[in-house]
Design a protein around this motif. Sequence first.
Motif, mmCIF file in Angstrom:
data_model
loop_
_atom_site.group_PDB
_atom_site.id
_atom_site.type_symbol
_atom_site.label_atom_id
_atom_site.label_comp_id
_atom_site.label_asym_id
_atom_site.label_seq_id
_atom_site.Cartn_x
_atom_site.Cartn_y
_atom_site.Cartn_z
ATOM 1 N N LEU A 184 36.249 46.637 33.954
ATOM 2 C CA LEU A 184 35.536 46.094 33.929
ATOM 3 C C LEU A 184 34.455 44.768 33.997
ATOM 4 O O LEU A 184 33.645 44.076 34.807
ATOM 5 N N THR A 185 34.412 44.450 32.507
ATOM 6 C CA THR A 185 34.074 43.040 32.523
ATOM 7 C C THR A 185 34.714 41.716 33.231
ATOM 8 O O THR A 185 33.685 40.552 33.558
ATOM 9 N N MET A 186 36.493 42.622 33.545
ATOM 10 C CA MET A 186 37.038 41.521 33.792
ATOM 11 C C MET A 186 36.495 40.990 35.371
ATOM 12 O O MET A 186 35.633 40.430 35.880
ATOM 13 N N ILE A 187 36.168 42.433 36.046
ATOM 14 C CA ILE A 187 35.575 42.273 37.438
ATOM 15 C C ILE A 187 34.075 41.670 37.708
ATOM 16 O O ILE A 187 33.445 40.965 38.045
ATOM 17 N N LEU A 188 33.045 41.993 36.232
ATOM 18 C CA LEU A 188 32.207 41.106 36.132
ATOM 19 C C LEU A 188 32.217 39.482 36.636
ATOM 20 O O LEU A 188 31.410 38.599 36.884
ATOM 21 N N LEU A 189 32.728 39.131 35.135
ATOM 22 C CA LEU A 189 33.411 38.258 35.444
ATOM 23 C C LEU A 189 33.757 37.353 36.494
ATOM 24 O O LEU A 189 33.492 35.835 36.355
#
Length: 126
Positions: free
Chosen positions: A5-10
Amino acid sequence: MVAHLTMILLIYFLAAMAVHAMHQRHLSRPAPEGYEQIMLIPSNQEQRIEGIVRALCRELFYRGKSFTLTVVADRTEAETIRIIEKLMHRQGIELSYLSAVPSDLVQGTSTGNRAVRLIDLRDPKQ
């Protein structure tokens, strides 16, 4: 899961920043300056003509001008004309041809509302 999820938001954040930067670049371009007629006398410049035409197109595109290109040449400059035709075909711009420079341009008069730029690449010793 949190890492994904952090990667997608980034990725979304970086994409939004890229769109914002492109929009700001578009807004900072100078206002369009209108239309220009270019008359080019190539005179057997096979080695240099591609760079000259590309630089001219780049300059006019950056200034926001639409333009037409008229080549003033005779049949002895076939290779130079072929190079110019290839470049203009890639740009989607039609060429027109003349066998001699019009007398009103030689005298320095303007042709109507259009700005005409004469680019003469002939050797001055001729």
